[in-house]
Design a protein around this motif. Structure first.
Motif, short mmCIF file in Angstrom:
data_model
loop_
_atom_site.label_atom_id
_atom_site.label_comp_id
_atom_site.label_asym_id
_atom_site.label_seq_id
_atom_site.Cartn_x
_atom_site.Cartn_y
_atom_site.Cartn_z
N GLN A 228 -60.54 37.18 -13.28
CA GLN A 228 -59.57 38.17 -12.82
C GLN A 228 -58.20 37.96 -13.46
O GLN A 228 -57.49 38.92 -13.76
CB GLN A 228 -59.44 38.07 -11.29
N PHE A 229 -57.83 36.71 -13.68
CA PHE A 229 -56.51 36.37 -14.24
C PHE A 229 -56.72 35.44 -15.42
O PHE A 229 -56.38 34.25 -15.37
CB PHE A 229 -55.62 35.72 -13.18
N SER A 230 -57.26 35.94 -16.48
CA SER A 230 -57.69 35.11 -17.61
C SER A 230 -56.53 34.42 -18.32
O SER A 230 -56.72 33.40 -18.98
CB SER A 230 -58.48 35.95 -18.62
N GLU A 231 -55.31 34.97 -18.18
CA GLU A 231 -54.18 34.40 -18.90
C GLU A 231 -53.49 33.27 -18.13
O GLU A 231 -52.56 32.64 -18.64
CB GLU A 231 -53.16 35.50 -19.21
N ILE A 232 -53.93 32.99 -16.91
CA ILE A 232 -53.27 31.99 -16.06
C ILE A 232 -54.24 30.87 -15.73
O ILE A 232 -55.35 31.12 -15.26
CB ILE A 232 -52.76 32.64 -14.74
N PRO A 233 -53.86 29.60 -15.97
CA PRO A 233 -54.72 28.48 -15.57
C PRO A 233 -54.73 28.28 -14.06
O PRO A 233 -53.68 28.44 -13.40
CB PRO A 233 -54.10 27.27 -16.29
N PHE A 234 -55.90 27.96 -13.52
CA PHE A 234 -56.06 27.78 -12.08
C PHE A 234 -56.50 26.35 -11.75
O PHE A 234 -57.25 25.73 -12.48
CB PHE A 234 -57.13 28.74 -11.54
N ILE A 235 -56.03 25.88 -10.59
CA ILE A 235 -56.51 24.65 -9.99
C ILE A 235 -57.03 25.02 -8.60
O ILE A 235 -56.30 25.64 -7.81
CB ILE A 235 -55.40 23.60 -9.83
N VAL A 236 -58.25 24.70 -8.28
CA VAL A 236 -58.79 24.84 -6.92
C VAL A 236 -59.10 23.45 -6.42
O VAL A 236 -59.86 22.71 -7.05
CB VAL A 236 -60.04 25.73 -6.90
N GLU A 237 -58.49 23.07 -5.28
CA GLU A 237 -58.59 21.68 -4.83
C GLU A 237 -58.68 21.63 -3.30
O GLU A 237 -58.23 22.53 -2.59
CB GLU A 237 -57.36 20.90 -5.33
N ASN A 238 -59.28 20.57 -2.82
CA ASN A 238 -59.38 20.30 -1.38
C ASN A 238 -58.00 20.19 -0.75
O ASN A 238 -57.07 19.63 -1.34
CB ASN A 238 -60.17 19.01 -1.18
N ASP A 239 -57.86 20.71 0.48
CA ASP A 239 -56.54 20.77 1.11
C ASP A 239 -55.96 19.39 1.40
O ASP A 239 -54.75 19.16 1.22
CB ASP A 239 -56.57 21.63 2.39
N ALA A 240 -56.79 18.43 1.82
CA ALA A 240 -56.28 17.08 2.09
C ALA A 240 -55.82 16.40 0.80
O ALA A 240 -54.83 15.66 0.80
CB ALA A 240 -57.34 16.24 2.79
N ALA B 295 -50.82 22.09 -3.95
CA ALA B 295 -51.63 22.82 -4.93
C ALA B 295 -50.77 23.31 -6.08
O ALA B 295 -51.18 23.28 -7.25
CB ALA B 295 -52.34 23.98 -4.24
N ALA B 296 -49.56 23.77 -5.78
CA ALA B 296 -48.64 24.22 -6.83
C ALA B 296 -48.23 23.06 -7.73
O ALA B 296 -48.09 23.21 -8.94
CB ALA B 296 -47.40 24.87 -6.21
N LEU B 297 -48.07 21.86 -7.15
CA LEU B 297 -47.71 20.69 -7.95
C LEU B 297 -48.85 20.32 -8.91
O LEU B 297 -48.60 19.92 -10.05
CB LEU B 297 -47.39 19.51 -7.03
N PHE B 298 -50.09 20.47 -8.45
CA PHE B 298 -51.23 20.24 -9.35
C PHE B 298 -51.19 21.23 -10.52
O PHE B 298 -51.52 20.88 -11.66
CB PHE B 298 -52.54 20.39 -8.60
N ALA B 299 -50.79 22.47 -10.23
CA ALA B 299 -50.69 23.48 -11.29
C ALA B 299 -49.61 23.11 -12.30
O ALA B 299 -49.78 23.32 -13.51
CB ALA B 299 -50.42 24.85 -10.69
N ILE B 300 -48.50 22.55 -11.82
CA ILE B 300 -47.44 22.10 -12.73
C ILE B 300 -47.95 20.98 -13.63
O ILE B 300 -47.71 20.96 -14.84
CB ILE B 300 -46.20 21.64 -11.93
N ASP B 301 -48.67 20.03 -13.02
CA ASP B 301 -49.21 18.91 -13.81
C ASP B 301 -50.15 19.42 -14.90
O ASP B 301 -50.13 18.92 -16.03
CB ASP B 301 -49.95 17.94 -12.89
N ARG B 302 -51.00 20.40 -14.56
CA ARG B 302 -51.92 20.95 -15.55
C ARG B 302 -51.15 21.63 -16.68
O ARG B 302 -51.47 21.46 -17.86
CB ARG B 302 -52.86 21.94 -14.86
#
Length: 324
Positions: A154-166, A305-312
């Motif tokens: 759906q959003f091919s131009e944006i990298p995604f991280i999906v991660e467990n909430d804890a 989750a946003a911080l993981f996206a920054i790291d990526r």
């Protein structure tokens, strides 16, 4: 900070720092902020450098039973906007996509997105999650198996991280404490809707285990399920949740010997000082430091989750630069 401070911090030559800073300025990721304050010091003050949120910002989503928390943060980690929106009987996935589409159109600088889910995110991308609770006649809407791939399409131009909430909560604590604890364990205890999770930071990194399920809590006697059933009847409280998870906390404390154990989540959102004192006494036998984050100090997995996206994004950027 100034280039001189960067030189000290990175232990690099001044010419190398200057070269790298100029490259990052050309990318628009660094900007001049202001002159440093040098009271009582000799010499010309240097210009302070800052990360440029106008060029790169990130979304973090936390998907719950009937709402989505959304954090929009800058590349410097600063919170730019926070929202909680209910989504009724819509499917979880369509609600996630709608939320992302709205934020993408509202904020043109988004370079990455992190999504925190209350399920086990395995290393192959498979998401194992439980049922969604609420007034949906037991409808199982937590079918997240293809979520990551669907978002990428759906959003091919944006990298995604999906991660467990804890895991996201653990990363946020690690970030908020400026990573002073190289080993810490974070318990995410949610009362409404019910949920208990655990995230591990070991040797300064998130530890996910062989298949991504490290930190998960197994309980044979059915007490956890009983607590989940009691939540709507008003019979559940924070003390009973602590009692249920106490064997796991004690085992973790002795087995991993972390610098600290953190308790957070909606169970502590409106807790009284008297209740906190009772819980602290319950935790006296834990062999390591225990921090309880309540009220305004609660850890929201969306921000982690946003911080993981920054790291990526940062890792990808460094990879591109080093290949040139």
């Amino acid at each position: 900070m100034s280039q001189a401070r960067l030189k000290e911090y990175c232990d690099l030559q001044a010419s190398t720092i200057s070269y790298l800073v100029n490259d990052l300025k050309k990318c628009g990721l660094i900007k001049d902020a202001e002159q440093e304050q040098r009271e009582g010091k000799v010499g010309k003050p240097g210009n302070l450098l800052a990360l440029n949120n106008d060029m790169a910002s990130f979304l973090g989503l936390y998907v719950e039973d009937n709402w989505i928390d959304t954090y929009w943060i800058g590349i410097d980690g600063r919170i730019l906007e926070y929202k909680r929106e209910k989504y009724g009987e819509n499917s979880v996935e369509s609600s996630i996509i709608d939320t992302i589409q709205y934020n993408m159109s509202a904020h043109g600088s988004i370079k990455g997105i992190g999504v925190a889910v209350k399920g086990i995110v395995q290393t192959d991308g498979t998401i194992k999650s439980g049922k969604r609770y609420g007034n949906w006649d037991g409808k199982d809407a937590w079918n997240f198996e293809g979520l990551a791939n669907d978002l990428k399409k759906q959003f091919s131009e944006i990298p995604f991280i999906v991660e467990n909430d804890a895991n996201c909560a653990a990363e946020l604590f690690h970030y908020n404490t400026k990573r002073i604890y190289s080993n810490c364990v974070t318990y995410l205890l949610n009362q409404m809707p019910f949920g208990i999770g655990c995230g591990l930071i070991l040797c300064g990194q998130l530890y996910r285990g062989g298949n991504g399920s490290a930190g998960e809590i197994f309980e044979k006697g059915g007490l956890m399920r009983s607590l989940a059933g009691d939540r709507n009847a008003g019979q559940q409280n924070t003390e009973t949740m602590i009692q249920a998870v106490m064997p796991h906390i004690l085992t973790t404390g002795y087995l991993l010997n972390p610098n600290c154990i953190v308790l957070t989540g909606s169970c502590f959102e409106k807790i009284t000082d008297q209740e906190l004192e009772i819980i602290r006494k319950m935790l006296e036998d834990v062999p390591v430091k225990v921090e309880i984050l309540s009220g305004q100090d609660l850890l929201n997995p969306a921000q982690g989750a946003a911080l993981f996206a920054i790291d990526r994004y940062a890792a990808d950027l460094v990879g591109e630069v080093t290949q040139r």
